[in-house]
Design a protein around this motif. Structure first.
Motif, short mmCIF file in Angstrom:
data_model
loop_
_atom_site.label_atom_id
_atom_site.label_comp_id
_atom_site.label_asym_id
_atom_site.label_seq_id
_atom_site.Cartn_x
_atom_site.Cartn_y
_atom_site.Cartn_z
N GLU A 99 -71.93 98.69 -70.92
CA GLU A 99 -70.94 99.59 -71.53
C GLU A 99 -69.93 100.05 -70.47
OE1 GLU A 99 -71.24 103.94 -73.38
OE2 GLU A 99 -72.12 102.39 -74.67
N ILE A 100 -70.43 100.29 -69.26
CA ILE A 100 -69.51 100.63 -68.17
C ILE A 100 -68.60 99.44 -67.87
CG2 ILE A 100 -69.37 101.20 -65.72
CD1 ILE A 100 -71.90 102.85 -66.06
N SER A 101 -69.17 98.23 -67.91
CA SER A 101 -68.35 97.02 -67.73
C SER A 101 -67.23 96.97 -68.76
CB SER A 101 -69.24 95.79 -67.91
OG SER A 101 -69.59 95.21 -66.70
N ALA A 102 -67.57 97.26 -70.00
CA ALA A 102 -66.57 97.22 -71.08
C ALA A 102 -65.47 98.24 -70.83
CB ALA A 102 -67.25 97.47 -72.42
N LYS A 103 -65.83 99.36 -70.25
CA LYS A 103 -64.81 100.38 -69.98
C LYS A 103 -63.88 99.93 -68.86
CE LYS A 103 -67.41 104.29 -71.77
NZ LYS A 103 -68.09 105.57 -71.50
N ILE A 104 -64.43 99.22 -67.87
CA ILE A 104 -63.57 98.65 -66.83
C ILE A 104 -62.64 97.62 -67.45
CG2 ILE A 104 -63.53 97.32 -64.69
CD1 ILE A 104 -66.18 98.59 -63.95
N GLN A 105 -63.18 96.83 -68.37
CA GLN A 105 -62.35 95.84 -69.05
C GLN A 105 -61.25 96.50 -69.86
OE1 GLN A 105 -62.10 92.79 -68.77
NE2 GLN A 105 -61.03 92.03 -70.55
N SER A 106 -61.53 97.66 -70.44
CA SER A 106 -60.50 98.36 -71.21
C SER A 106 -59.38 98.83 -70.31
CB SER A 106 -61.12 99.55 -71.96
OG SER A 106 -61.48 100.59 -71.06
N VAL A 107 -59.71 99.11 -69.05
CA VAL A 107 -58.67 99.44 -68.07
C VAL A 107 -57.73 98.26 -67.88
CG1 VAL A 107 -58.25 99.94 -65.63
CG2 VAL A 107 -60.07 101.14 -66.86
N SER A 130 -49.56 86.35 -68.63
CA SER A 130 -50.49 87.47 -68.69
C SER A 130 -51.36 87.40 -67.46
CB SER A 130 -51.37 87.42 -69.95
OG SER A 130 -52.36 88.42 -69.89
N SER A 131 -51.14 88.32 -66.55
CA SER A 131 -51.90 88.27 -65.31
C SER A 131 -53.38 88.44 -65.57
CB SER A 131 -51.41 89.37 -64.36
OG SER A 131 -51.66 90.64 -64.90
N PHE A 132 -53.70 89.06 -66.67
CA PHE A 132 -55.10 89.34 -66.93
C PHE A 132 -55.82 88.13 -67.49
CE2 PHE A 132 -52.62 93.16 -67.08
CZ PHE A 132 -53.24 93.88 -66.08
N GLU A 133 -55.12 87.25 -68.15
CA GLU A 133 -55.72 85.99 -68.57
C GLU A 133 -56.06 85.16 -67.34
OE1 GLU A 133 -53.05 84.18 -71.27
OE2 GLU A 133 -53.29 85.70 -72.82
N ALA A 134 -55.26 85.30 -66.29
CA ALA A 134 -55.51 84.56 -65.06
C ALA A 134 -56.71 85.13 -64.31
CB ALA A 134 -54.29 84.60 -64.15
N LYS A 135 -57.03 86.39 -64.58
CA LYS A 135 -58.17 87.01 -63.91
C LYS A 135 -59.46 86.59 -64.62
CE LYS A 135 -60.78 89.79 -61.61
NZ LYS A 135 -61.52 89.17 -60.55
N THR A 136 -59.79 87.26 -65.70
CA THR A 136 -60.95 86.90 -66.52
C THR A 136 -60.71 87.44 -67.91
OG1 THR A 136 -62.05 88.89 -65.69
CG2 THR A 136 -62.81 86.80 -64.77
N GLN A 137 -61.27 86.79 -68.90
CA GLN A 137 -61.13 87.25 -70.27
C GLN A 137 -61.95 88.51 -70.50
OE1 GLN A 137 -59.16 86.12 -72.66
NE2 GLN A 137 -58.30 84.51 -71.40
N VAL A 138 -63.19 88.48 -70.12
CA VAL A 138 -64.08 89.62 -70.33
C VAL A 138 -64.97 89.78 -69.11
CG1 VAL A 138 -65.91 90.60 -71.77
CG2 VAL A 138 -64.13 89.23 -72.83
N ILE A 139 -65.10 91.00 -68.65
CA ILE A 139 -66.05 91.26 -67.57
C ILE A 139 -67.40 91.50 -68.23
CG2 ILE A 139 -66.63 92.77 -65.63
CD1 ILE A 139 -63.65 93.53 -65.53
#
Length: 372
Positions: A99-107, A130-139
């Motif tokens: 759940e904490i991971s999901a909150k980081i992803q929401s950031v 989208s720079s975030f697509e280049a990072k990861t889709q979901v943490i």
């Protein structure tokens, strides 16, 4: 330490106040032993962390377990908080960490539109899709899950509930390290771009720098969302290189120079140039920045054979920098056969220069010099 208190009336009905919660949470933080930095928290580590962090409190009351867990607050107001409920304490802790991971992803998601609007190149085109697509889709798992510390573990009717908290500075730590490594990689690629004269190497160096820079921006935006500022020296360097790259691309072209002025080969030279210029943008001008092509065509040689006359000509195309640094030389021998005389053979020769498959091999080389 694990204390079983099932059936205890005082435990079931105890009231929870904020001071008591914060005191226990702070105690949980103080009691935690320093964790080894690992990529992920395995199940055994979750068990050890859960047992050290908080006494398991039995909560046999009419209040749902999830509601009871909501009464537990993190020691710091801006901590990332996660809650997990499962049939054992280990699984509940893992759920809280996710759940904490999901909150980081929401950031990450919250910063997407801002990044798209803020990062454009000098031509007004988006540097980032989208720079975030280049990072990861979901943490899906915290890189440093051991820093998500359980502050409360309750049990009720065979289920366990865990509240875990992570300080934002702890959540940011792996991203700070990643950003620093990426920034170094961007600067190294930009240095190669600045120093190289070879157009393909130069172009590839900038593209590499841009790809890493995109991922760097994604990580930096995560850090920004976590309240951590990072140095932006790399942005100034990239923006400067972007302007130089735009200028480099605008000037880059294939420049053509005819090496043979003989009237005997004029037809073949014209036909070769037409084939090259039909497929590639070629400038018949003084070379300023790009690939200099020099064509040489040998006069046709005709010989009589048993079935008529055969004429052949050697075509040679060299590629170099505008300053004369040689890159490649490609050759082709083209033939034309005539049943009756040399004139017919010459006509067939010209047809083969204009349409023959020999040019396919030249395309393989010339395509390498197109900037992507």
């Amino acid at each position: 330490m694990l204390l079983g208190c099932a059936g205890s009336e005082s435990a079931a009905k105890r009231s929870v106040n904020a001071d008591d919660i914060r005191a226990r949470a702070s105690h949980a933080y103080d009691e935690m032993e320093p964790a080894q930095s690992t990529a992920s928290l395995q199940k055994g580590e979750a068990q050890e962390s859960a047992s050290k962090a908080e006494t398991v409190i039995s909560a046999e009351s009419q209040v749902p377990l999830s509601d009871l867990l909501q009464t537990y607050a993190c020691p710091n107001a801006d901590d990332l908080r996660g809650m997990g409920i499962a049939t054992d304490a280990n699984a509940a802790l893992v759920i809280a960490q996710k759940e904490i991971s999901a909150k980081i992803q929401s950031v990450v998601i919250a910063q997407t539109e801002q990044t798209r609007q803020a990062n454009v190149d000098a031509s007004g085109n988006e540097t980032l899709t989208s720079s975030f697509e280049a990072k990861t889709q979901v943490i899906t798992r915290l890189q440093n899950a051991q820093d998500a510390k359980p502050i409360a573990t309750l049990t009720q009717s065979g289920k366990y509930g865990v509240i875990a908290c992570m300080q934002r500075s702890d959540a940011a730590r792996p991203f700070v390290k990643e950003a620093a490594l990426m920034q170094d990689s961007v600067m190294l690629a930009l240095k190669t771009f600045e120093e190289q004269n070879h157009p393909i190497v130069k172009n590839k160096a900038f593209i590499t720098a841009r790809e890493i820079y995109v991922r760097t921006l994604a990580v930096e935006d995560v850090l920004h969302g976590l309240g951590v500022d990072v140095g932006r020296d790399v942005k100034a360097a990239f923006d400067s290189a972007q302007l130089k790259y735009n200028d480099f691309r605008s000037q880059y072209a294939f420049y053509y120079q005819d090496e043979n002025g003989s009237d005997a080969t004029a037809s073949q030279r014209r036909l070769v140039f037409e084939r090259i210029s039909a497929k590639y943008p070629v400038r018949n001008a003084t070379c300023s920045n790009g690939l200099l092509l020099k064509l040489s065509v040998s006069p046709a040689e005709c010989v009589e054979k048993s079935l008529g006359v055969s004429c052949s000509s050697n075509l040679s195309l060299s590629g170099s920098s505008c300053n004369g640094e040689s890159y490649f030389t490609i050759n082709a021998k083209v033939k034309g056969n005539g049943r009756y005389d040399a004139k017919e053979a010459q006509e067939r020769l010209n047809e083969n220069v204009a349409k023959g498959y020999w040019f396919e091999e030249w395309i393989l080389e010339l395509d390498k010099w197109r900037l992507k």
